[in-house]
Structures are given as structure tokens and as C-alpha cells.
Design an enzyme around this catalytic site. Structure first.
Site: not given
Ligand code: DX5
Ligand code: ZN
Length: 217
Positions: A35, A37, A66, A68, A137, A175
Site C-alpha cells: 500500500d 500512500m 496499490h 494511493m 475498495m 481490499d
């Protein structure tokens, strides 16, 4: 096809990342979910290509990255070089969706699109035959440990229908808030991949947690 399990290392102990990864590998994880971010697209900061590269050197499992972050296209090259096998970006974060899909694929990685809970799934219809994965999501992106939102499940059913209708080949991933109570709903709706952070890494018996999720199909 059996269900694929993609533990998110967001809930791993980063002070002992190597043994955390060995643990879920040994327990039968199929992918590793990373993840990324940026503190702008989501109100949290995690890590970038440096950690992806470290994980890539620690594991042979496919890396499910992923993003973000805003302007994801700008960073595709760096994440591919770091070892990302799958790169998923948010449709809310990118103006040139088609160009970003092509960019990811031209680098030899698989391309995914993610949709946050408030985003209508129909927005991705123009891209369905060109993508390798859709990440639905089931929490608002930003943090692990949030509560599963069952109201996103119609999106999964829509994706299953559209895949039949269009002959597309994308995998459907979910997720957020996935555990042994919520995963059966997601699998019932038709997901192929279960992402899970706090349930897997927070379990006293991680193998048992992964086994429970993996046995659902
Ligand atoms: C949330 C992340 C998720 C998160 C899942 O923004 O995209 O991958 O790590 O955490 P759990 O499984 O604890 O909801
Ligand atoms: Zn994620």
C-alpha cells in the site's frame, strides 16, 4: 480457479519485515500487497519504491502494488524498476486513465484500476477489456483496520456480469476489512483476490487465518 490471498504488509512489523514476509509465504500467501500512500490522495503516508525494491529482494511472490497517490503515471517507471508485478492506481487520481494503463503494460507489468467506496463502478466501463485487475475498495482508502462496507458488493457483482458480457479477463480483488466473517460475502459476490492486512498479520495463527480465507472457493 481458487481464491488468491494477498496479505497487505501495512499491518506487518516493519522492524522485522523479512521474517514477517517469510511467515506469510510459509503460510501460503499467493501475492504480497503493498500500500503506497502519499499523504495527498489519502490522509496517510507509507512508503515508495525503496521499500518495494526491498520486498522484491526478500520474496519471489508477485508484488501487488496499490498506489494511493495523485498523478500515479509519473511513478510507474520507478515502481516497475523496483519489482512491481501488478500496479493498481485509483481512477479518482488520474485524468489519463487509458494512457496510464498502456504505460503500465508497456513496462511489462499488469495494470489494475481501483475504485473507492463513493465512486460509481460504471466509470471504469470504457477500460474493462484493457485491464488485468479491478480493485474494489471496501473501506475508504488510507488505513488498515477499518470496518468492511458490504454496500460495495454490488460493484463486485457488476464486474462479474460485465466480464461475462464483454469477454474481458480482469481479476476482481477486494481490499478493506477482510476477515473470516466478511470474506465469505466477497467470495459469494465473485471476487478472485482477497487483500487483507490486520486480520492476517494480527492473527496469533497467521497460517490458520490464510487457510480460512483460501478455503472459501
Ligand atoms: C487501505 C489499504 C488496504 C489495507 C487493508 O487503504 O489499501 O490494503 O491495508 O487493511 P485491513 O485488511 O486491515 O482492512
Ligand atoms: Zn490496499
Amino acid at each position: 480457479m481458487s481464491i488468491l490471498i494477498s496479505p497487505s504488509i501495512l499491518s506487518a512489523d516493519f522492524a522485522k519485515l523479512e521474517s514477517e514476509i517469510r511467515d506469510v509465504e510459509r503460510c501460503g500467501a499467493d501475492w504480497l500487497h503493498l500500500d503506497v500512500m502519499d499523504g495527498v490522495f489519502v490522509p496517510n503516508l507509507t512508503f515508495g519504491p525503496v521499500i518495494v525494491d526491498a520486498v522484491n529482494r526478500l520474496s519471489d511472490l508477485p508484488l501487488d502494488v496499490h498506489l494511493m497517490i495523485v498523478d500515479p503515471a509519473r511513478y510507474v517507471d520507478r515502481f516497475v524498476k523496483a519489482g512491481a508485478d501488478w500496479i493498481t492506481f485509483h481512477i479518482e487520481a488520474e485524468k489519463d486513465v487509458e494512457g496510464t494503463i498502456e504505460l503500465i503494460r508497456s513496462h511489462g507489468a499488469k495494470a489494475g484500476i481501483s475504485v473507492s467506496p463513493p465512486t460509481p463502478i460504471e466509470l471504469i466501463e470504457p477500460y474493462l477489456t484493457r485491464i488485468d485487475l479491478v480493485l474494489v475498495m471496501s473501506v475508504n482508502p488510507g488505513f488498515s483496520g477499518q470496518k468492511f462496507m458490504p454496500e460495495v458488493l454490488p460493484k463486485v457483482r457488476w464486474l462479474v456480469e460485465m466480464r461475462k458480457k464483454t469477454g474481458a479477463h480482469y481479476l476482481i480483488s477486494i481490499d478493506g476489512g477482510i476477515n473470516d466473517r466478511t470474506a465469505p460475502m466477497a467470495v459469494d459476490a465473485g471476487v478472485d483476490v482477497l487483500v487483507s492486512a490486520s486480520y492476517i498479520f494480527g492473527s496469533a495463527d497467521r497460517c490458520e487465518a490464510i487457510r480460512k480465507l483460501a478455503s472459501l472457493k
